[in-house]
Write a protein that holds these residues in place. Sequence first.
Motif, mmCIF file in Angstrom:
data_model
loop_
_atom_site.group_PDB
_atom_site.id
_atom_site.type_symbol
_atom_site.label_atom_id
_atom_site.label_comp_id
_atom_site.label_asym_id
_atom_site.label_seq_id
_atom_site.Cartn_x
_atom_site.Cartn_y
_atom_site.Cartn_z
ATOM 1 N N ILE A 202 0.814 -1.220 0.000
ATOM 2 C CA ILE A 202 0.000 0.000 0.000
ATOM 3 C C ILE A 202 0.846 1.268 0.000
ATOM 4 O O ILE A 202 0.574 2.197 -0.770
ATOM 5 C CB ILE A 202 -0.959 0.017 1.205
ATOM 6 N N ALA A 203 1.866 1.340 0.817
ATOM 7 C CA ALA A 203 2.670 2.568 0.874
ATOM 8 C C ALA A 203 3.160 3.031 -0.504
ATOM 9 O O ALA A 203 3.070 4.230 -0.817
ATOM 10 C CB ALA A 203 3.843 2.376 1.830
ATOM 11 N N PRO A 204 3.617 2.132 -1.380
ATOM 12 C CA PRO A 204 4.092 2.600 -2.688
ATOM 13 C C PRO A 204 2.991 3.152 -3.599
ATOM 14 O O PRO A 204 3.296 3.902 -4.531
ATOM 15 C CB PRO A 204 4.710 1.333 -3.309
ATOM 16 N N ILE A 205 1.715 2.801 -3.318
ATOM 17 C CA ILE A 205 0.626 3.247 -4.207
ATOM 18 C C ILE A 205 -0.421 4.067 -3.446
ATOM 19 O O ILE A 205 -1.530 4.281 -3.937
ATOM 20 C CB ILE A 205 -0.026 2.047 -4.908
ATOM 21 N N SER A 206 -0.061 4.530 -2.249
ATOM 22 C CA SER A 206 -1.042 5.216 -1.394
ATOM 23 C C SER A 206 -1.523 6.538 -1.977
ATOM 24 O O SER A 206 -2.541 7.080 -1.541
ATOM 25 C CB SER A 206 -0.461 5.452 0.004
ATOM 26 N N SER A 207 -0.799 7.062 -2.968
ATOM 27 C CA SER A 207 -1.201 8.337 -3.575
ATOM 28 C C SER A 207 -2.259 8.175 -4.661
ATOM 29 O O SER A 207 -2.720 9.172 -5.229
ATOM 30 C CB SER A 207 0.026 9.036 -4.161
ATOM 31 N N ARG A 208 -2.648 6.950 -4.940
ATOM 32 C CA ARG A 208 -3.690 6.753 -5.948
ATOM 33 C C ARG A 208 -4.966 7.496 -5.532
ATOM 34 O O ARG A 208 -5.479 7.296 -4.421
ATOM 35 C CB ARG A 208 -3.996 5.267 -6.132
ATOM 36 N N ALA A 209 -5.483 8.310 -6.446
ATOM 37 C CA ALA A 209 -6.646 9.134 -6.121
ATOM 38 C C ALA A 209 -7.892 8.315 -5.875
ATOM 39 O O ALA A 209 -8.818 8.765 -5.180
ATOM 40 C CB ALA A 209 -6.894 10.124 -7.264
ATOM 41 N N ASN A 210 -7.930 7.108 -6.409
ATOM 42 C CA ASN A 210 -9.121 6.266 -6.278
ATOM 43 C C ASN A 210 -9.069 5.337 -5.069
ATOM 44 O O ASN A 210 -9.960 4.521 -4.869
ATOM 45 C CB ASN A 210 -9.323 5.435 -7.546
ATOM 46 N N LEU A 211 -8.005 5.454 -4.255
ATOM 47 C CA LEU A 211 -7.856 4.609 -3.067
ATOM 48 C C LEU A 211 -8.013 5.444 -1.810
ATOM 49 O O LEU A 211 -7.274 6.410 -1.590
ATOM 50 C CB LEU A 211 -6.483 3.930 -3.072
ATOM 51 N N THR A 212 -8.984 5.077 -0.974
ATOM 52 C CA THR A 212 -9.212 5.730 0.314
ATOM 53 C C THR A 212 -8.842 4.762 1.429
ATOM 54 O O THR A 212 -9.294 3.610 1.435
ATOM 55 C CB THR A 212 -10.684 6.146 0.464
ATOM 56 N N ILE A 213 -8.029 5.220 2.368
ATOM 57 C CA ILE A 213 -7.611 4.389 3.490
ATOM 58 C C ILE A 213 -8.185 4.981 4.768
ATOM 59 O O ILE A 213 -7.928 6.143 5.090
ATOM 60 C CB ILE A 213 -6.080 4.309 3.575
ATOM 61 N N MET A 214 -8.968 4.200 5.469
ATOM 62 C CA MET A 214 -9.590 4.649 6.714
ATOM 63 C C MET A 214 -9.013 3.860 7.883
ATOM 64 O O MET A 214 -9.050 2.631 7.884
ATOM 65 C CB MET A 214 -11.112 4.468 6.649
ATOM 66 N N THR A 215 -8.481 4.566 8.874
ATOM 67 C CA THR A 215 -7.962 3.912 10.070
ATOM 68 C C THR A 215 -8.865 4.220 11.270
ATOM 69 O O THR A 215 -9.749 5.067 11.200
ATOM 70 C CB THR A 215 -6.531 4.376 10.367
ATOM 71 N N ASN A 216 -8.626 3.508 12.359
ATOM 72 C CA ASN A 216 -9.439 3.642 13.580
ATOM 73 C C ASN A 216 -10.919 3.559 13.242
ATOM 74 O O ASN A 216 -11.752 4.292 13.776
ATOM 75 C CB ASN A 216 -9.118 4.969 14.272
ATOM 76 N N SER A 217 -11.234 2.634 12.335
ATOM 77 C CA SER A 217 -12.600 2.488 11.822
ATOM 78 C C SER A 217 -13.045 1.038 12.015
ATOM 79 O O SER A 217 -12.674 0.156 11.237
ATOM 80 C CB SER A 217 -12.660 2.860 10.342
ATOM 81 N N ARG A 218 -13.807 0.801 13.041
ATOM 82 C CA ARG A 218 -14.230 -0.564 13.374
ATOM 83 C C ARG A 218 -15.611 -0.842 12.805
ATOM 84 O O ARG A 218 -16.590 -0.163 13.140
ATOM 85 C CB ARG A 218 -14.220 -0.768 14.879
ATOM 86 N N VAL A 219 -15.684 -1.833 11.941
ATOM 87 C CA VAL A 219 -16.950 -2.193 11.298
ATOM 88 C C VAL A 219 -17.839 -2.939 12.286
ATOM 89 O O VAL A 219 -17.413 -3.891 12.940
ATOM 90 C CB VAL A 219 -16.692 -3.054 10.045
ATOM 91 N N GLN A 220 -19.074 -2.478 12.376
ATOM 92 C CA GLN A 220 -20.051 -3.134 13.252
ATOM 93 C C GLN A 220 -20.814 -4.225 12.516
ATOM 94 O O GLN A 220 -20.975 -5.331 13.017
ATOM 95 C CB GLN A 220 -21.037 -2.093 13.809
ATOM 96 N N SER A 221 -21.312 -3.893 11.315
ATOM 97 C CA SER A 221 -22.106 -4.864 10.571
ATOM 98 C C SER A 221 -22.222 -4.440 9.115
ATOM 99 O O SER A 221 -21.889 -3.304 8.742
ATOM 100 C CB SER A 221 -23.504 -5.013 11.176
#
Length: 534
Positions: A202-221
């Motif tokens: 991911i780090a090498p391609i993290s600048s892709r405009a079509n890729l969103t990275i969300m952290t501290n995001s816990r999925v409930q359902s």
Amino acid sequence: MSSFDYIIIGAGSAGCVLANRLSANPKTTVCLIEGGGSDKSPLVQIPAGLSFAYGHKKLDYAYKGAPQKKLNNRVITVNRGRCLGGSSSINGMIYIRGNKKDYDNWKALGCDGWSYNDVLPIFKKLEKDQTGADPKYHSTSGEWPVVMPQDVNKTAMRFIEAGSHIGLPNNPDFNDESQLGLGIYKVNQDKGARVNSYKAFIAPISSRANLTIMTNSRVQSIEIEGDSAQSIKLQVNGIDNQLLCNKEVVLSAGAIESPRILLSSGVGDREELKKVGVTCKHNVPGVGENLQDHLDTMVTVRSKKTESIGVSWKTLFPQVVTSPFNYLFRRMGWWTSNFVEAGGFAYTKLGSPEYPDVQFHFTPIYRSHRGRRFEFGHGYSLFTCLLRPHSKGSVKIKKDGDKHKVIVDHNFLSDSRDEKSIVEAIKKARDILSSKEFDVVRGEEIAPGNSIQSDEDLLAYIRKTAVTVYHPVGTCKMGVDDMSVVSPDNLKVKGMRNLRVIDASIMPSIISGNTSAPTMMIAERGARIILENK
């Protein structure tokens, strides 16, 4: 409310590979969701930091398992990565693919397309081998670096030489023709620093405009209507949020979180869901079942010699005080160590040379027999695990306020065949350590201890001390029987058209070794399946 073509839940070994491949098309929007935070901690970046990453509240979920009936009702902590990179951020960095027969067995279980000959090219596609290994089995063109350790301790080399004492050859590559023998483990590092799945994919391609990275995001359902995953409910930094799905939701949250999310979403056994107050959307009884893991037992020896890694008055200045500088300026010394520097594969009377049933993890450290994180002094320890356990457990949920709490029950040693096997395994470990190669550093066996010799006493010791080696798999298994959760040909959840599971939880049976590389292989194959519109 944001929407994405592909929503990938979990930024671990599988999720990072998937996000890389699916976001390669700039017209496709991809959201990669991670329940934890950044991977920038020195405890992640410095290999030796793994000892302190375990149990760290920001890096490790540290689930408390259900009391194990066959292990004196002990509660075992289940360490799983809680940051970008998932468990590849806190594991031992060992590169192991498993045994050829593991994948051929998957095919025999009805998983066409998953034989060894099918998956070998996928392993090669991912790998960036820097050890000069046989190109028949390895590749240098992938993103996943495979190197030899920077600075191997002399005591680890003694362990390899000791294998000849019981007929185990020196094996320089556990991922080629034969798995049998002892050797130095190849690791996923770059110049003495850990490389996790996030850094590699991911780090090498993290600048892709079509890729969103969300952290501290816990999925409930996952919100499900009919056969469609419409959206996901999650909490971002503790605040409720919702994401819409345009095409597909992919669960890559691992063998504990993936079934937890499915069950919370109403996908599971109808009667079990009713008990916890969840409306059943799809009756899939296999969700959360078939949990498999490697049970681990230890032999540890205290030595008066200072050859091994350790803290003592004799080594305080020459090794301990200088080690940070040795690492920062030379990338050498024990800070580069994953501590499991050597290991290998053997067989008991229940295995064979072609299909070993025991794995060793040797550490040139005096590991605590009292459960402490640190012990003063020197020595060495040999961890031994069963590669193909018969015992199976489960992952379930129970109501916890307005959320659902996960219940992890390994059910270790519930099958008596495992009791016999692990006793034989620890005998093998003792046989190796009794070799003359260890005479120079030999000391007192602290655990199990010289007084523990009979099968009955060894089993009692195992019940008192054995833990997981952190390889949970199988809880959303692929297959064709009634307890299968996903189809082998497209990895879609039964009854769903746009919900897939792509991670270690789909393994129908546990592989013979460490699980990070096989999980990446699953993700690479899963990405190809998605892109082929299967």
